[in-house]
Design a protein around this motif. Structure first.
Motif, PDB file in Angstrom:
ATOM      1  N   ALA A  61       0.841  -1.207   0.000  1.00  0.00           N
ATOM      2  CA  ALA A  61       0.000   0.000   0.000  1.00  0.00           C
ATOM      3  C   ALA A  61       0.871   1.249   0.000  1.00  0.00           C
ATOM      4  CB  ALA A  61      -0.938  -0.005   1.208  1.00  0.00           C
ATOM      5  N   MET A  62       1.907   1.251   0.838  1.00  0.00           N
ATOM      6  CA  MET A  62       2.818   2.392   0.892  1.00  0.00           C
ATOM      7  C   MET A  62       3.540   2.576  -0.444  1.00  0.00           C
ATOM      8  SD  MET A  62       5.954   3.186   3.551  1.00  0.00           S
ATOM      9  CE  MET A  62       7.012   1.841   3.002  1.00  0.00           C
ATOM     10  N   ALA A  63       3.951   1.496  -1.056  1.00  0.00           N
ATOM     11  CA  ALA A  63       4.668   1.576  -2.335  1.00  0.00           C
ATOM     12  C   ALA A  63       3.811   2.225  -3.413  1.00  0.00           C
ATOM     13  CB  ALA A  63       5.103   0.180  -2.776  1.00  0.00           C
ATOM     14  N   PHE A  64       2.544   1.830  -3.503  1.00  0.00           N
ATOM     15  CA  PHE A  64       1.686   2.392  -4.545  1.00  0.00           C
ATOM     16  C   PHE A  64       1.354   3.853  -4.263  1.00  0.00           C
ATOM     17  CE2 PHE A  64       0.644  -2.227  -4.960  1.00  0.00           C
ATOM     18  CZ  PHE A  64       1.382  -2.403  -6.128  1.00  0.00           C
ATOM     19  N   ALA A  65       1.177   4.211  -3.004  1.00  0.00           N
ATOM     20  CA  ALA A  65       0.927   5.617  -2.675  1.00  0.00           C
ATOM     21  C   ALA A  65       2.158   6.463  -2.963  1.00  0.00           C
ATOM     22  CB  ALA A  65       0.520   5.754  -1.205  1.00  0.00           C
ATOM     23  N   SER A  66       3.318   5.991  -2.553  1.00  0.00           N
ATOM     24  CA  SER A  66       4.538   6.793  -2.697  1.00  0.00           C
ATOM     25  C   SER A  66       5.048   6.833  -4.136  1.00  0.00           C
ATOM     26  CB  SER A  66       5.636   6.287  -1.760  1.00  0.00           C
ATOM     27  OG  SER A  66       6.051   4.989  -2.105  1.00  0.00           O
ATOM     28  N   ASN A  67       4.518   5.968  -4.982  1.00  0.00           N
ATOM     29  CA  ASN A  67       4.928   5.949  -6.386  1.00  0.00           C
ATOM     30  C   ASN A  67       3.774   6.317  -7.318  1.00  0.00           C
ATOM     31  OD1 ASN A  67       7.854   5.004  -6.663  1.00  0.00           O
ATOM     32  ND2 ASN A  67       6.998   3.679  -5.085  1.00  0.00           N
ATOM     33  N   SER A  68       2.896   7.190  -6.842  1.00  0.00           N
ATOM     34  CA  SER A  68       1.778   7.660  -7.650  1.00  0.00           C
ATOM     35  C   SER A  68       2.124   8.923  -8.432  1.00  0.00           C
ATOM     36  CB  SER A  68       0.559   7.906  -6.763  1.00  0.00           C
ATOM     37  OG  SER A  68       0.007   6.687  -6.360  1.00  0.00           O
ATOM     38  N   GLN A  69       3.397   9.208  -8.493  1.00  0.00           N
ATOM     39  CA  GLN A  69       3.899  10.337  -9.279  1.00  0.00           C
ATOM     40  C   GLN A  69       5.202   9.904  -9.932  1.00  0.00           C
ATOM     41  OE1 GLN A  69       4.448  13.573  -6.542  1.00  0.00           O
ATOM     42  NE2 GLN A  69       5.106  12.215  -4.929  1.00  0.00           N
ATOM     43  N   PRO A  70       5.700  10.648 -10.898  1.00  0.00           N
ATOM     44  CA  PRO A  70       6.852  10.190 -11.690  1.00  0.00           C
ATOM     45  C   PRO A  70       8.164   9.996 -10.926  1.00  0.00           C
ATOM     46  CG  PRO A  70       5.692  11.942 -12.837  1.00  0.00           C
ATOM     47  CD  PRO A  70       5.100  11.852 -11.469  1.00  0.00           C
ATOM     48  N   VAL A  71       8.330  10.578  -9.759  1.00  0.00           N
ATOM     49  CA  VAL A  71       9.585  10.436  -9.005  1.00  0.00           C
ATOM     50  C   VAL A  71       9.530   9.135  -8.201  1.00  0.00           C
ATOM     51  CG1 VAL A  71      11.088  11.473  -7.270  1.00  0.00           C
ATOM     52  CG2 VAL A  71       9.809  12.940  -8.844  1.00  0.00           C
ATOM     53  N   PRO A  72      10.395   8.164  -8.513  1.00  0.00           N
ATOM     54  CA  PRO A  72      10.337   6.884  -7.802  1.00  0.00           C
ATOM     55  C   PRO A  72      10.726   7.027  -6.329  1.00  0.00           C
ATOM     56  CG  PRO A  72      11.972   6.816  -9.588  1.00  0.00           C
ATOM     57  CD  PRO A  72      11.407   8.190  -9.542  1.00  0.00           C
ATOM     58  N   ALA A  73      10.102   6.199  -5.502  1.00  0.00           N
ATOM     59  CA  ALA A  73      10.394   6.185  -4.066  1.00  0.00           C
ATOM     60  C   ALA A  73      10.518   4.742  -3.600  1.00  0.00           C
ATOM     61  CB  ALA A  73       9.275   6.885  -3.287  1.00  0.00           C
ATOM     62  N   LEU A  74      11.461   4.512  -2.684  1.00  0.00           N
ATOM     63  CA  LEU A  74      11.653   3.191  -2.087  1.00  0.00           C
ATOM     64  C   LEU A  74      11.561   3.324  -0.571  1.00  0.00           C
ATOM     65  CD1 LEU A  74      14.681   1.938  -4.196  1.00  0.00           C
ATOM     66  CD2 LEU A  74      12.302   1.187  -4.377  1.00  0.00           C
ATOM     67  N   ALA A  75      11.144   2.258   0.078  1.00  0.00           N
ATOM     68  CA  ALA A  75      11.073   2.249   1.540  1.00  0.00           C
ATOM     69  C   ALA A  75      12.474   2.313   2.125  1.00  0.00           C
ATOM     70  CB  ALA A  75      10.363   0.989   2.025  1.00  0.00           C
ATOM     71  N   THR A  76      12.625   3.079   3.203  1.00  0.00           N
ATOM     72  CA  THR A  76      13.893   3.132   3.923  1.00  0.00           C
ATOM     73  C   THR A  76      13.789   2.456   5.279  1.00  0.00           C
ATOM     74  OG1 THR A  76      13.385   5.325   4.808  1.00  0.00           O
ATOM     75  CG2 THR A  76      14.647   5.232   2.745  1.00  0.00           C
ATOM     76  N   SER A  77      12.584   2.411   5.854  1.00  0.00           N
ATOM     77  CA  SER A  77      12.369   1.703   7.118  1.00  0.00           C
ATOM     78  C   SER A  77      10.870   1.599   7.370  1.00  0.00           C
ATOM     79  CB  SER A  77      13.054   2.421   8.286  1.00  0.00           C
ATOM     80  OG  SER A  77      12.522   3.716   8.444  1.00  0.00           O
ATOM     81  N   ALA A  78      10.490   0.706   8.274  1.00  0.00           N
ATOM     82  CA  ALA A  78       9.077   0.538   8.604  1.00  0.00           C
ATOM     83  C   ALA A  78       8.938  -0.221   9.919  1.00  0.00           C
ATOM     84  CB  ALA A  78       8.352  -0.208   7.497  1.00  0.00           C
ATOM     85  N   ASP A  79       7.818   0.029  10.588  1.00  0.00           N
ATOM     86  CA  ASP A  79       7.445  -0.667  11.831  1.00  0.00           C
ATOM     87  C   ASP A  79       5.993  -1.089  11.708  1.00  0.00           C
ATOM     88  OD1 ASP A  79       9.860  -0.070  13.485  1.00  0.00           O
ATOM     89  OD2 ASP A  79       9.168   1.993  13.209  1.00  0.00           O
ATOM     90  N   ILE A  80       5.644  -2.167  12.405  1.00  0.00           N
ATOM     91  CA  ILE A  80       4.256  -2.627  12.384  1.00  0.00           C
ATOM     92  C   ILE A  80       3.851  -3.075  13.776  1.00  0.00           C
ATOM     93  CG2 ILE A  80       4.804  -5.017  11.750  1.00  0.00           C
ATOM     94  CD1 ILE A  80       2.255  -4.860   9.888  1.00  0.00           C
ATOM     95  N   ASP A  81       2.596  -2.845  14.103  1.00  0.00           N
ATOM     96  CA  ASP A  81       1.983  -3.389  15.320  1.00  0.00           C
ATOM     97  C   ASP A  81       0.825  -4.266  14.879  1.00  0.00           C
ATOM     98  OD1 ASP A  81       3.348  -2.093  17.652  1.00  0.00           O
ATOM     99  OD2 ASP A  81       2.730  -0.284  16.580  1.00  0.00           O
ATOM    100  N   TRP A  82       0.886  -5.552  15.234  1.00  0.00           N
ATOM    101  CA  TRP A  82      -0.199  -6.472  14.938  1.00  0.00           C
ATOM    102  C   TRP A  82      -1.183  -6.391  16.087  1.00  0.00           C
ATOM    103  CZ3 TRP A  82       4.951  -7.920  14.081  1.00  0.00           C
ATOM    104  CH2 TRP A  82       5.296  -8.091  12.750  1.00  0.00           C
TER     105      TRP A  82
END
Length: 128
Positions: A61-82
């Motif tokens: 989900a983050m990848a598609f949101a952050s790449n919804s414009q021509p400038v590519p973006a990659l994840a640098t870090s992430a945390d999750i709470d289940w």
């Protein structure tokens, strides 16, 4: 719901989304929503979804949101709470929302729910 051209191109080439049955429902420069049906082979020995499957969905989900414009973006870090167990057959929508950006860096919050609208996980990721 609409999907930006850039996110649509990324999705068309995303082999992991294809392999895990992740559907792209909407994507623009401030948010994206994806959905996945949990399959039996995604579950661990406790008969609940492996946490990595939920993380994968949130990251997508983050990848598609952050790449919804021509400038590519990659994840640098992430945390999750289940927050709640996920089982085979559950339908998981995940919505990424941009909460901060500066220059090329951005912060994203992703909420993952199930078909009953119960929150099952909260994810925060950073992209550049």
């Amino acid at each position: 719901m609409t999907i930006s051209d850039d996110a649509g191109r990324l999705y068309a080439n995303d082999h992991s989304a294809d392999a895990f049955g992740i559907e792209l429902l909407a994507a623009d420069v401030v948010s994206a929503t994806v959905r996945m049906v949990v399959r039996r082979e995604m579950c661990n020995g406790f008969d609940i979804a492996h946490g990595g499957m939920v993380f994968l969905l949130a990251d997508s989900a983050m990848a598609f949101a952050s790449n919804s414009q021509p400038v590519p973006a990659l994840a640098t870090s992430a945390d999750i709470d289940w927050l709640s167990p996920v089982r085979a057959g559950d339908i998981l929508p995940a919505t990424a929302t941009g909460t901060w950006s500066s220059n090329r860096s951005a912060l994203w919050d992703v909420t993952i729910t199930n078909q009953d609208d119960t929150q099952v996980a909260l994810f925060r990721g950073r992209t550049r």
